[in-house]
Design a protein around this motif. Sequence first.
Motif, short mmCIF file in Angstrom:
data_model
loop_
_atom_site.label_atom_id
_atom_site.label_comp_id
_atom_site.label_asym_id
_atom_site.label_seq_id
_atom_site.Cartn_x
_atom_site.Cartn_y
_atom_site.Cartn_z
N LEU A 81 -23.84 -23.59 -2.78
CA LEU A 81 -22.70 -22.68 -2.87
C LEU A 81 -21.93 -22.82 -4.18
CD1 LEU A 81 -21.22 -22.88 0.76
CD2 LEU A 81 -22.61 -21.07 -0.22
N VAL A 82 -22.04 -24.00 -4.82
CA VAL A 82 -21.27 -24.25 -6.06
C VAL A 82 -21.69 -23.29 -7.17
CG1 VAL A 82 -20.70 -25.93 -7.83
CG2 VAL A 82 -20.82 -26.63 -5.42
N PRO A 83 -22.97 -23.24 -7.55
CA PRO A 83 -23.33 -22.25 -8.60
C PRO A 83 -23.13 -20.82 -8.14
CG PRO A 83 -25.29 -23.26 -7.66
CD PRO A 83 -24.13 -24.03 -7.13
N LEU A 84 -23.22 -20.59 -6.86
CA LEU A 84 -23.01 -19.23 -6.37
C LEU A 84 -21.57 -18.80 -6.59
CD1 LEU A 84 -24.15 -16.76 -4.82
CD2 LEU A 84 -23.44 -17.90 -2.69
N LEU A 85 -20.63 -19.70 -6.33
CA LEU A 85 -19.23 -19.36 -6.52
C LEU A 85 -18.84 -19.30 -8.00
CD1 LEU A 85 -17.66 -21.52 -3.64
CD2 LEU A 85 -18.07 -19.07 -3.66
N ARG A 86 -19.59 -19.96 -8.87
CA ARG A 86 -19.28 -19.98 -10.29
C ARG A 86 -20.03 -18.89 -11.07
NH1 ARG A 86 -19.26 -26.44 -11.89
NH2 ARG A 86 -17.41 -27.01 -10.66
N THR A 87 -20.63 -17.99 -10.41
CA THR A 87 -21.35 -16.93 -11.10
C THR A 87 -20.37 -16.08 -11.91
OG1 THR A 87 -22.97 -16.85 -9.33
CG2 THR A 87 -22.87 -14.95 -10.80
N PRO A 88 -20.51 -15.94 -13.28
CA PRO A 88 -19.55 -15.16 -14.11
C PRO A 88 -19.74 -13.66 -13.90
CG PRO A 88 -21.33 -15.98 -15.47
CD PRO A 88 -21.55 -16.58 -14.12
N TRP A 89 -18.63 -12.97 -13.91
CA TRP A 89 -18.68 -11.52 -13.76
C TRP A 89 -18.80 -10.89 -15.16
CZ3 TRP A 89 -19.35 -8.77 -9.50
CH2 TRP A 89 -19.20 -7.37 -9.60
N PRO A 90 -19.73 -9.94 -15.41
CA PRO A 90 -19.93 -9.38 -16.77
C PRO A 90 -18.74 -8.52 -17.20
CG PRO A 90 -21.27 -8.23 -15.15
CD PRO A 90 -20.65 -9.39 -14.44
#
Length: 805
Positions: A81-90
Amino acid sequence: MTEGPHRPNDREGDLPPATARAIGLAGLSLAWERLWPRLALTLSLLGAFLALAWLGAFERLPTALRLSAAGLFVAAFLASLVPLLRTPWPDRRQAADRLERGVPHRPLSAFLDHPSTTGDRLSDALWQAHRRRLAASLEGLRADRPSPRLDRADPYAIRSAVFLLVIVGFFATPDHLGSVANVFRLPIAAPSDIRVNVWANPPTYTGQSPRALVTTANGAVVPPENSSVTLPAGTTLVARLAGVGAPTVTFARKGQPPMPLEGRFPAQGQTAYEYRLASSGTLSLAGDGLPALDLPIAVRSDAPPTIRLIEQPAATSRGALRLAYSVTDDYRVAAARAILSVDADEGARPLAALPDVTLGLPRRGEDRAVATSDLTGHPLAGSRVHLVLEARDDAGQVSETPPLVIDLPSRPFRNPLAAAIVEQRRLLAADARQAKTVASTFETMGDLGAAFIDRPGEIIGLRVARNRILHARDDAELKPVLDYLWQMALAIEAGDSSPAAERLAAAREALKSALENGASPEEIARLTEELKAALDEYIKAMAQAAAANPSRLGDLGQKGGERVTSEDLKKLIDRMRELGELGERDAAAQLLSQLDDILSGLQFATPKAGGSSDPTLDELADIIRRQQELQNRTHKLTPDGYTGEEFGDDSGDQRALEDLGREQSALSRRLGELMSRLSKDTQSGMDGLEGAGRAMRDAGRDLGSGDADSAVGNQGAALDALRRGAREMMRGQEQGTAGVRDGGTDPLGRPTGRRGPDFGDGTKVPGEIEVQRARRLLEELRRRYADPDRPPLELDYLRRLIAPF
């Protein structure tokens, strides 16, 4: 999600609307391309966990390993879930870059750029012209569909295997949430050695088997499937508890406080309780280490039996009392009887009391029965009595019919002196105060008897009776006079045949009592042989007393003209013995009652004018008897009828079948010769006889090929066709004959009013094949019961099956 840095541009508002929408869609595609690989990892971990849980993989692991595996899955899931929550928005620029990816000269980027210097009118005009040219080229820009390229993150397509496992696991388990919850089930303390068993033992007469209500499996108490249990009244509840501290067992009737049950201690650490159910209530069990258990029990009351007369009581031709009745119960009728009582004047001193008549119970599957009781020898025979039928079931409940006033049948005496003596005997038995009146009557008969009494011995007998009555000092000395008067009346009426009749009656009563009291098969066999010998003696005495031709001892007749032979009666007695040995005591009692009916109407036959019956019918009857014998012998060689006593090997069986085949063929030829003679005179019954001939020929071929089972079937078909043809022939002969009775059967099961021989149809007595099958079944049950290696539960079941025998 976090939104990346966005550099504002005052020129963005100049974008064409279609281009602005394309930039937005490109941004969404870019966001999905960044998000989906991270989300796929999280979903794959979750799917793998659910698939393993639904397929029961975790349940097969030890508790520690199961919880460790579950913890690893949870940790991996949270980590994903950690990288999922840190996904940057373009941002807008990144979306524009994706939109014009692969487009020459990057017109959108150029459109969004701004000049390095402003304020020069010529430069600004050129820049605006440049933007208008770029805006025209932006009309063709379209956002591509997302392409997250998950194959790069999962080159081995593990996600597909996880998806298939999830589908299989979903349909493999009915309890999805329960399976997942079991994965995280914490270890519990090892169960103590608690054993709880509650059994219900219904009364034996109900025919119901014991059943377990509460059991213990893997240290857990297993209650019954249904929330409430229904049991018959009188059921004994047995509760056994082991490993339970301070156990308490109570039973609470509806509307009453719980009643503690007293326990006993059959073994160390065990406590047993017993309670006999009489009404509905709740059984409760409790104790240290045992969760409270309440078991509602509904009790089904035992309905009392019902009994009623289905015909008016009547007398047979010999004066026996015949009772036809119906008796039923929800489980089983234990006994039935007829109670007879005489209305006596106040102060009367009866010398004899009427006995109760034991009534036989109907056969299985029936509710009607007939009982014949010969009370003609009782001193009160001929009196007006009250009749009450009483039935009792195994629960002790009794039902009675309303009192019915009847005249107790008495034996008809043709001799007027014998009839007068029996009447005076009845008056004396009803009231000892009539002794002097009876003695005076005998004195008058003796004084005036010379005019109508031929034998002096009869006058002497009257005077002896008078003197014994007058010299009796009390009622005890008067009672023997009743027997003396009866014997004198019988001697006057029947002459030398009276002792034989008395022995026959005594043998019949002895067999009836043995059947009612559950005597052993050996005792029943002995009494049936005694009855057969007494019957032979009685028939000979009848012939010697009344026949003009004593040599015709086999021809007897019943009231109505039906022909009976002494062999018929002996076969009936033999069948009683067989049924008694097989435990069918009710059926044997029914046959004994039928024998009473036959003997009641028995008389010595007189030859008919014109000689014997039609010889053609006699020959056909003999063919039918021979065919029945062949069928019985063939059945013994089938798997159902083979006893192992006829032959020692298969070759012997084959030789026996060949011999039977030759006999069957000879009998078929004999039928063909009879049909050739019949075809010249009559066509009545020919269809049935032709069908019998075909079946007999088929049976002969089956025997020749060694197929005993098929032969038995064809022989049975031949018998049915032979009897059908014989009946049609008899109807053809009887057309136009007056007085022929039709309908109904005699006690041997044959149609009444028959003229001619007996073809063996319509009998209700079990046939030879049925008796053999029942005998083999009983022997197999006894063989299995004698095997000590069988489970105790099976041995108990076999014992109850054999108990009636």
